[in-house]
Design an enzyme around this catalytic site. Structure first.
Site, PDB file in Angstrom:
ATOM      1  N   PRO A 177       0.792  -1.236   0.000  1.00 37.28           N
ATOM      2  CA  PRO A 177       0.000   0.000   0.000  1.00 37.28           C
ATOM      3  C   PRO A 177       0.824   1.287   0.000  1.00 37.28           C
ATOM      4  CG  PRO A 177       0.114  -0.880   2.214  1.00 37.28           C
ATOM      5  CD  PRO A 177       0.889  -1.825   1.346  1.00 37.28           C
ATOM      6  N   LYS A 180       6.593   1.528   1.739  1.00 41.71           N
ATOM      7  CA  LYS A 180       7.997   1.562   1.317  1.00 41.71           C
ATOM      8  C   LYS A 180       8.224   2.625   0.243  1.00 41.71           C
ATOM      9  CE  LYS A 180       8.669  -3.190   2.664  1.00 41.71           C
ATOM     10  NZ  LYS A 180       7.239  -3.602   2.678  1.00 41.71           N
ATOM     11  N   GLU A 198       2.489  -1.907  -9.131  1.00 40.35           N
ATOM     12  CA  GLU A 198       1.524  -2.704  -8.374  1.00 40.35           C
ATOM     13  C   GLU A 198       0.553  -3.362  -9.354  1.00 40.35           C
ATOM     14  OE1 GLU A 198       1.092  -3.784  -5.183  1.00 40.35           O
ATOM     15  OE2 GLU A 198      -0.595  -4.809  -6.141  1.00 40.35           O
ATOM     16  N   ASP A 225       1.878  -5.987 -13.973  1.00 44.38           N
ATOM     17  CA  ASP A 225       2.735  -7.031 -13.410  1.00 44.38           C
ATOM     18  C   ASP A 225       4.183  -6.551 -13.528  1.00 44.38           C
ATOM     19  OD1 ASP A 225       4.438  -9.372 -13.283  1.00 44.38           O
ATOM     20  OD2 ASP A 225       2.605 -10.550 -13.457  1.00 44.38           O
ATOM     21  N   ASP A 242       9.833  -6.207  -2.828  1.00 45.57           N
ATOM     22  CA  ASP A 242       9.182  -6.811  -1.657  1.00 45.57           C
ATOM     23  C   ASP A 242       8.186  -7.806  -2.251  1.00 45.57           C
ATOM     24  OD1 ASP A 242       7.955  -7.466   0.693  1.00 45.57           O
ATOM     25  OD2 ASP A 242       7.171  -5.474   1.130  1.00 45.57           O
ATOM     26  N   CYS A 295       8.010 -11.157   3.594  1.00 49.66           N
ATOM     27  CA  CYS A 295       7.604 -11.283   4.999  1.00 49.66           C
ATOM     28  C   CYS A 295       7.323 -12.758   5.299  1.00 49.66           C
ATOM     29  CB  CYS A 295       6.422 -10.390   5.323  1.00 49.66           C
ATOM     30  SG  CYS A 295       4.990 -10.677   4.299  1.00 49.66           S
TER      31      CYS A 295
END
Lengths: 368, 193
Positions: A177, A180, A198, A225, A242, A295
């Site tokens: 969102p 970063k 995104e 993409d 990320d 993550c």
């Protein structure tokens, strides 16, 4: 003997908390009563879960058995128990102050005026951990003015490790969102260029909202993409990837992850992550830097991905100057390059934050 | 076929003129400073959204377009959105308020937070104003509550002249609030919901 002392101490704490709890009138000080109740649950209830071993604990806390097995293989039984217990807690709210809007000292002052108690966080000058807030931290006028962003503490490390400079061309792949992206813009003093990619249109909307609120003006958001960026022929100085992941490092925020991903899903993620990283490497300048993070705590999504791209590209891993656990070089039947010790693993229970894997690489001249 | 509603492109001469004449009217000589090294871009998404884009980003957009028109269609945002063009008129929005508020000298300082919920600003809620204003002028709205010392709340178009205020009743609406149009900062929370 030590065990007895511990029990005695716990009993004393329990008595004190219960005494305070019942002596506070319920109509007043509701927040204090709630805090005491939370403290009670935190100190006593979790430890009261009886379990014969780590697998039994995992079962009682609702994990799929394969996850416990993998955690044990990765960090051992003792640490797994600590991790599982930590995942039952609630992370402290952390905010990132935005000096694109005003100075940190001014924001600190405004927070204190609102009787918000906070503390600074080591290694992240822009972060503040909220100790107590009488109001919702995500609805203050300062928040709406973009003076800060509510953000996981450990998610601030990838941009710091990327170390973007003003006037560089930065890629932020899988950006929503926008924590970063806006952090990178802040580190670049709103200069240079960020291409923020995104795939999800819905998530682009929240990215848009955060970029605007935080006063970021140096960014292009592409709703595509990340693998498609190769067509643009843009060459980045630095890229932050990320990558979408299974999320086993953020169970504390999303307990549904205990059962939502099967072991087979890890291979699917690993393939996607490798493809995204390959695309990112293709768009990186020679001498450019790429920071890869997830993550997830799963080596297939982390060390294995890096190990693969190191074999196929002229990349070298760079040491990360923070004192976190190092990347693993062996897991199950896998054996990874010893270089992977330069990557870092942020375990939730050891860092008091979300779980992360972070690797920093530099592209050397050669094949690509 | 290119779908015009998803294309991010440099404003046409006519569109540029519409935006610049608004800026000239509101900010007069400061326009040169505001627009220094910047261009106006348009993204059609139902309405024409207006963006201010700096030179570095403009060059990057052109570079992307030269290499992949397909990717140009995927530009969701570039630079900073300031408002929309509707019926050949430029309309400032809260994002533009963010961008321009440091240049807006006509400021209304209010006592309550009702404006942040999309409600009207009535005379009784006004603490002070910094400069005289005319009906139709854009005003930057700031708060001066006990805990919100001088922070920006949003923007709005004056419905009355400031010289009428001394004799106006306390319920006179000075700025109209809009729940579903982005003029106040509270819109971000309503938008997220």
């Amino acid at each position: 003997m030590q065990l007895l002392k511990l029990e005695e101490q716990r009993g004393y704490q329990l008595n004190k908390i219960l005494f305070f709890y019942f002596s506070i009138p319920s109509s007043n000080y509701l927040i204090v009563k709630n805090l005491l109740l939370r403290l009670f649950v935190y100190l006593f209830m979790l430890d009261e879960i009886s379990y014969s071993d780590v697998y039994d604990l995992g079962n009682k806390l609702g994990y799929l058995p394969y996850m416990i097995q993998r955690f044990v293989e990765l960090i051992g039984e003792k640490e797994t128990i600590k991790l599982l217990k930590f995942n039952e807690k609630k992370l402290k709210t952390v905010i990132r102050l935005n000096n694109l809007k005003t100075q940190f000292s001014e924001i600190d002052f405004l927070l204190l005026q609102k009787k918000i108690i906070f503390k600074k966080i080591r290694d992240i000058p822009e972060a503040r951990e909220i100790v107590f807030s009488p109001i919702s931290i995500g609805a203050t006028i300062e928040y709406l003015n973009g003076y800060y962003m509510v953000q996981g503490k450990n998610s601030m490390f990838p941009p710091l490790i990327l170390d973007p400079k003003p006037h560089e061309m930065i890629g932020d792949f899988a950006a929503a969102p926008g924590g970063k992206t806006t952090h990178i813009a802040q580190l670049m003093k709103n200069k240079g260029k960020i291409i923020s990619i995104e795939r999800s249109k819905r998530r682009c909307t929240s990215l848009y909202s955060n970029i605007v609120r935080m006063g970021v003006q140096n960014t292009i958001v592409l709703n595509t993409d990340a693998r498609a960026i190769v067509k643009s022929k843009i060459k980045f100085d630095k890229i932050l990837l990320d990558a979408p992941c299974s999320g086993s490092g953020v169970i504390i925020n999303d307990p549904s992850r205990k059962t939502s991903k099967k072991e087979e899903d890890l291979a699917i993620y690993s393939k996607l992550q490798t493809e995204l990283l390959d695309a990112a490497i293709q768009t990186l300048k020679e001498g450019g830097t790429i920071v890869y993070c997830t993550c997830s705590l799963e080596p297939e999504e982390n060390e294995l991905v890096i190990d693969r791209v190191l074999k196929d590209n002229d990349l070298k891993l760079v040491d990360i100057p923070f004192s976190f656990e190092r990347g693993v070089t062996k897991f199950a039947n896998y054996s990874f390059s010893p270089e992977l010790k330069k990557a870092v693993r942020l375990y939730p229970h050891k860092t008091n934050g979300e779980g992360f894997f972070i690797a920093k690489m530099v592209k050397e001249s050669g094949k690509n | 076929m290119v779908k015009t509603e998803t294309l991010f492109k440099k404003a046409s001469k006519e569109e540029e003129q519409i935006v610049l004449s608004f800026l000239l009217k509101e900010f007069d000589t400061k326009v040169r400073e505001i627009m220094n090294n910047k261009s106006i871009f348009i993204k059609q998404r139902g309405v024409k959204e207006v963006y201010i884009v700096n030179k570095e980003l403009k060059d990057t957009i052109e570079f992307i377009r030269n290499n992949s028109l397909e990717l140009t269609k995927n530009i969701f945002l570039a630079g900073y959105p300031i408002g929309i063009i509707h019926e050949k008129q430029f309309q400032l929005e809260i994002t533009g308020g963010f961008y321009f508020n440091k240049y807006m000298e006509k400021r209304l300082i209010i006592k309550t937070k009702q404006f942040l919920y999309g409600k009207d600003i009535v005379l009784a809620n006004v603490n002070e104003y910094t400069l005289p204003f005319k009906k139709g002028n854009w005003l930057a709205v700031y708060g001066r509550g006990k805990k919100d010392s001088g922070l920006f709340y949003g923007v709005g178009k004056a419905l009355v002249d400031s010289n009428e205020l001394s004799s106006a009743p306390p319920n006179t609406v000075i700025i109209k609030g809009y729940k579903h149009r982005p003029f106040d900062l509270g819109w971000y929370l309503r938008f997220e919901k």
